[in-house]
Design an enzyme around this catalytic site. Sequence first.
Site, short mmCIF file in Angstrom:
data_model
loop_
_atom_site.label_atom_id
_atom_site.label_comp_id
_atom_site.label_asym_id
_atom_site.label_seq_id
_atom_site.Cartn_x
_atom_site.Cartn_y
_atom_site.Cartn_z
N SER A 166 -11.12 -14.98 -5.78
CA SER A 166 -11.61 -14.29 -6.83
C SER A 166 -13.29 -13.80 -6.65
O SER A 166 -13.53 -12.72 -6.93
CB SER A 166 -11.69 -14.98 -8.20
N ALA A 206 -7.75 -19.99 -4.96
CA ALA A 206 -7.94 -19.14 -6.05
C ALA A 206 -9.19 -18.48 -6.40
O ALA A 206 -9.60 -17.51 -6.66
CB ALA A 206 -7.14 -19.42 -7.21
N TYR A 207 -10.15 -19.48 -6.38
CA TYR A 207 -11.68 -19.35 -6.74
C TYR A 207 -12.31 -18.44 -5.46
O TYR A 207 -13.06 -17.24 -5.80
CB TYR A 207 -12.49 -20.64 -6.78
N SER A 208 -12.01 -18.86 -4.50
CA SER A 208 -12.65 -18.05 -3.12
C SER A 208 -11.88 -16.51 -3.18
O SER A 208 -12.79 -15.73 -3.16
CB SER A 208 -12.16 -18.83 -1.89
#
Length: 206
Positions: free
Chosen positions: A80, A76-78
């Site tokens: 974003s 999810a961070y990647s």
Amino acid sequence: AAIAQVATRELTVDGFESQFGVNHLGHFLLVGLLFDCIKASSGRIVMVGSNGYRMGGKRIRFEDINWQENYSAWNAYSQSKLAQMMFGFELHRRIEASNGGVEVRVCHPGAAQTDLIKGKASPKMKFLWRLISPFAQTAEKGAWPEVMCATEDGLSGLALYGPTQRGDTAGRVGACKLEEFALAEDVAKKLWDVSVEMTGLDWTGQ
């Protein structure tokens, strides 16, 4: 401003997956609301991405952009940060197509000793960061790419600037290798339309 490695799926007050909401949609909305003022002053916009964009799924999950299924803090961070960078590149293209007036630059800080991982990351991630952080550069050095992108002339709007040594995590600041999928225009245009729908900001980037 950004958040990273949120261990369990959380939502913003508007119902968006928190990392996508803060790291991409928040920046999309802020830049859009300020754009006329930035354009009037012939200003410059600096997007602070992350090397994390080239990890995870390496794509925007349009079919489940809020990670209702199979949530992963890292993936999810990647997503974003990839979205944030693609937004910067697409904004540059739109401005260029409308005869310019505003410059857009995209950078990343490398591995810097900040508190980013100390928030809502899992205990495992916090432990790993404690092991790695002594080898990271200072927060001040992590800000150097931002300063360069904000002040240096002659930089490209379709490049990624940051540390260029130790796998682009530290050292001299310059243009870093940029994966082709981050420059996919069709994906960026779709992401723009989705961002307009999600934020309610009817903005063309011109």
